[in-house]
Structure formats: C-alpha cells, structure tokens
Design an enzyme around this catalytic site. Structure first.
Site, short mmCIF file in Angstrom:
data_model
loop_
_atom_site.label_atom_id
_atom_site.label_comp_id
_atom_site.label_asym_id
_atom_site.label_seq_id
_atom_site.Cartn_x
_atom_site.Cartn_y
_atom_site.Cartn_z
N GLU A 208 -8.85 -31.73 7.60
CA GLU A 208 -8.38 -32.21 8.89
C GLU A 208 -8.47 -31.15 9.98
OE1 GLU A 208 -4.45 -33.85 8.22
OE2 GLU A 208 -5.40 -35.68 7.51
N LYS A 340 -0.06 -45.91 8.91
CA LYS A 340 -1.50 -45.74 8.76
C LYS A 340 -2.14 -47.11 8.55
CE LYS A 340 -1.39 -41.27 6.32
NZ LYS A 340 -1.25 -40.69 4.96
C1 2PG Z 1 -1.19 -37.57 5.04
C2 2PG Z 1 -2.63 -37.83 5.38
C3 2PG Z 1 -3.00 -37.35 6.75
P1 2PG Z 1 -4.47 -38.25 3.61
O1 2PG Z 1 -0.85 -37.30 3.88
O2 2PG Z 1 -0.32 -37.71 5.89
O3 2PG Z 1 -2.65 -36.01 6.95
O4 2PG Z 1 -3.48 -37.28 4.42
O5 2PG Z 1 -5.28 -38.99 4.62
O6 2PG Z 1 -5.30 -37.36 2.73
O7 2PG Z 1 -3.59 -39.16 2.81
MG MG Z 2 1.37 -37.45 4.45
#
Ligand code: 2PG
Ligand code: MG
Length: 422
Positions: A208, A340
């Site tokens: 990221e 998300k």
């Molecule tokens: C999280 C996400 C974004 P990932 O854990 O919050 O930082 O990571 O997309 O790998 O789940």
């Molecule tokens: Mg997270």
C-alpha cells in the site's frame, strides 16, 4: 438513455494480480468502467472473490489466480439482464442479489457483482448529469473525509517486517482535507530521511506504499513515527496522532497471539493488556482489528475499559456484513467500522451497512484494499456517503494517488465541510 453493452474482462491490480473490470456502454456513446480491488489480509467472513484455481488452464494463467470465470458470469449471466435498460443502481443490485442465493456471492463471485454494481452506479451518475458523489448526496455541503494514512507497513503487506500491519497517521489538527494530506506527505518524506539514518532500506515500499522498515517491537515503530511528526514541526497528539491496524487475525493461532518479530506470545487476556498499554503510552487515537475476527469476547472486554475517545475499528471483525455489525453493536464490541465495498459485493448493501453503523453513532471509515487499481470511485463513495474518514494506504503509488487526487478535485470544485471526528 440505456445500456447497449456490458463487458466483464480481466485486468491487473497494483500488485500485478488479476482482478475484474466491467465496462458499460451507454446509448449516448459514452463508456463507464469500474475495476474492483482485492485484499491480502482477507477476513474469513468476507464476500467471496471468484478465482479460477484448480483447472490446468487456470494454473497456467497467473498461478490459478485468474478471474475469467467471474468475467464470464458478467458476460453470460448478468449482461442479458442489464442490456437495453436504464442504468439503475438500486434495481441492478436487487437483481444481482436474486442471481446468487448464497450470502457471500460464492456462486457468481463478489468480484463480478461489485464490478457491475459500480459500473452501473457510474453510468447512472452520468445519465443524471451528476458526479458519483452527488448520486448519493444530491444537495448540500459534501463532507470531506479525514484521511488515515499509512507511514509504516508490516504484516501481510510487507513480508512481516513488523508484527502489526500498519502504523498510520491522522492529521486531525488540519483544517481541510488538502492540508491534512500535505502534512502527512511531509511526515512520509521525513520518515524516508530518518529511516535512512537508521540504516533502513527506505526504498522498499509495501503493497500500500507504506515504508517497509523493519522494527522488532511495535512500540519502536510508533516512536519512530512520533519522531517524524515532530521533525516536521507538528505536535503529536495535538496536530497529528497515530492510528494502527493490528490486523491481529493474522497473529492469532489456536487461542494465542504470536508476535514473531518481538518473539512474544500472549494469551487473549495478556494481549488485551498489551494493547491497552500501547493505547496508554502512545498518542494513538484509532486502533483497528486489535483482536482476531472471531475473538468477540476480547473485543467486548477491551471496550469496557477503553478510553471513551479511542476509536476502536472492526475490519475483519465485521467484513462490511450487516449481521456481523448487528452482533458487534449488541455486544458493544467496537465503536467504529471499516467499510470495504468488496467485502460486501454490492454498492447499495455496503451503504446499508455504513448507514446502520452511523445510526448507532459508530464512526465509519471507507477503505481501499492492498490490491488496488487506478480507479477512484472510492473517493466519491466516501464523500457522497458522508463517511467522515477514508483509508487508502500511503501517499505513494498511482493507485493510491488516484483516490487522493479525486478527493482534491472534489475539494476544488464542490461546496464542502471538513469536520474532525477526533
Ligand atoms: C486492511 C486492508 C487495507 P487488505 O486490512 O485494512 O489496509 O488490507 O486489503 O490486505 O485486507
Ligand atoms: Mg484492516
């Protein structure tokens, strides 16, 4: 104005891995593309991405991670229903739900449903001659989100250079989104210089865009970021504070929390004390996934004694799932949720989760994934939904910059307000 064609196809994310895109052609000759992100620290209860593992063809294509089946589902199962109709987000999302009776879209793939849902949302905004943000809030001042930005990365995003996944900063003393971003960008620049003084490989960035500087103990990583805040002339706690994504589902094994870099092993109770000490001793205003995705007991017990002003964020805990959020509310497991869209699979259902959280006075943070694309729809959703906060990773990498830049564009062109949740 109607949909003439919708096509699902495979593209690459910021890690070079396949992901789903959908392009939608409207009868006025315009096209609207949406690309879906993908995570590394994926919660067990997330909606399912469809990947082509298992078949000999798939194993030759991107080591079984290709998404051709999900694209085929867009082209064969979804497209015939969408063709010839006005691009209507609500109706399309309703249809997509009826197409797959499983809760996690395991049959047609949440990567297929989200690509279509987003492409339709973009096309509907175009048909109504408004921005994607304004599709959700047609009138009034837009609420610019407070950014939560990655300075150091570890865990699953950086080959475990640090035990926790992210040490982030929140510039809550800033008066605008752009001021917050400018302060944070300065902190990241200083972190490169100060990291080099420690002999750290500061050219190494994680998924990221955070710096993958190895730190044995979490406290050392936090102290380093605090010193970077001071180096740019800002005051930790007053202008800028720390946030952390512990991503502790990744640390949890058979009832214990293991921190390999620190060489420490905790049972649930002693890990709670460890987290409480971090909160007590550091200018930390937000902590995400301090406990594992199904360790509900630790969450509720921690909340009982946690400082009231601390933001305790459920990511893997909730996976943007309404039922899990309702359980969390009932058990007082946290006071904030990471939202998300690809954990959920549909735009409207993701918004439903965000609204349900806000109705219970939860803070809401709209979040990108570690595997992102050049798409910037997340910025519009964060603003149009009045989320209050956004997490996009670092200020490095064009897939991250795409979101920051879209927010800067909204700030430059819209009526807005910027209110710190801290
Ligand atoms: C999280 C996400 C974004 P990932 O854990 O919050 O930082 O990571 O997309 O790998 O789940
Ligand atoms: Mg997270």
């Amino acid at each position: 104005m109607n949909v003439e064609k919708i096509v699902g196809y495979q593209v690459l994310d910021s890690r070079g891995r396949p992901t789903v895109a959908a392009v939608l052609l409207l009868s006025d000759g315009t096209s609207h593309t949406a690309r879906v992100p993908s995570g590394a620290s994926v919660g067990k209860h997330e909606a399912r991405e469809l990947r082509d593992q298992g078949t000999p063809f798939a194993e030759k294509n991107y080591r079984g991670t290709s998404v051709f089946a999900a694209c085929n589902n867009i082209n064969n199962l979804i497209a015939p229903h969408v063709h010839g109709k006005y691009p209507d987000l609500l109706k399309t999302d309703y249809f997509l739900q009826t197409l797959d009776s499983t809760e996690d879209f395991r049959n047609i793939g949440a990567n297929a449903t989200l690509a279509v849902s987003l492409a339709i949302a973009k096309a509907q905004a175009h048909a109504e001659k408004i921005s994607l943000a304004r599709l959700f809030q047609p009138e009034g001042k837009l609420k610019m989100p407070m950014p939560m930005v990655n300075i150091l990365s570890g865990g699953a995003h950086a080959k475990k250079t640090m035990d926790v996944q992210d040490v982030l900063v929140i510039a809550h003393g800033a008066h605008s989104f752009s001021e917050a971003l400018a302060w944070i960008s300065a902190i990241r620049e200083v972190a490169i210089v100060n990291g080099a003084k420690l002999g750290a490989p500061t050219h190494l960035v994680a998924d990221e865009g955070g710096l993958a500087i190895p730190f044995k103990r979490v406290e050392e990583a936090c102290d380093f970021v605090v010193s970077c805040i001071e180096s740019v002339g800002l005051q930790p706690g007053r202008d800028v504070s720390l946030a952390m994504d512990v991503a502790s589902t990744q640390l949890y094994h058979e009832g214990s929390y293991l921190l390999p870099n620190a060489g420490a092993k905790y049972d649930a109770q002693s890990f709670r004390l460890f987290i409480s000490d971090l909160v007590k001793n550091l200018p930390l205003v937000s902590i995400e996934d301090p406990f594992a995705e199904d360790d509900w007991n630790s969450w509720s017990e921690f909340m009982e004694d946690a400082p009231k002003q601390l933001q305790v964020v459920g990511d893997d805990l909730y996976t943007t799932n309404l039922k899990r959020l309702e359980k969390g509310i009932a058990e007082s497991a946290s006071n904030a949720i990471l939202v998300k869209p690809n954990q959920n699979g549909l735009v409207t259902k993701t918004l439903e989760v965000l609204k349900a959280a806000q109705a219970k006075n939860f803070n809401t943070i709209v979040s990108a994934r570690s595997g992102e694309t050049e798409d910037s729809w997340l910025a519009d959703l964060a603003v149009g939904w009045g989320a209050g906060q956004i997490k996009v990773g670092s200020t490095h990498g064009s897939e991250r910059a795409a979101k920051w830049n879209r927010l800067l564009e909204l700030e430059a062109t819209e009526n807005w307000e910027f209110v710190s949740p801290f």
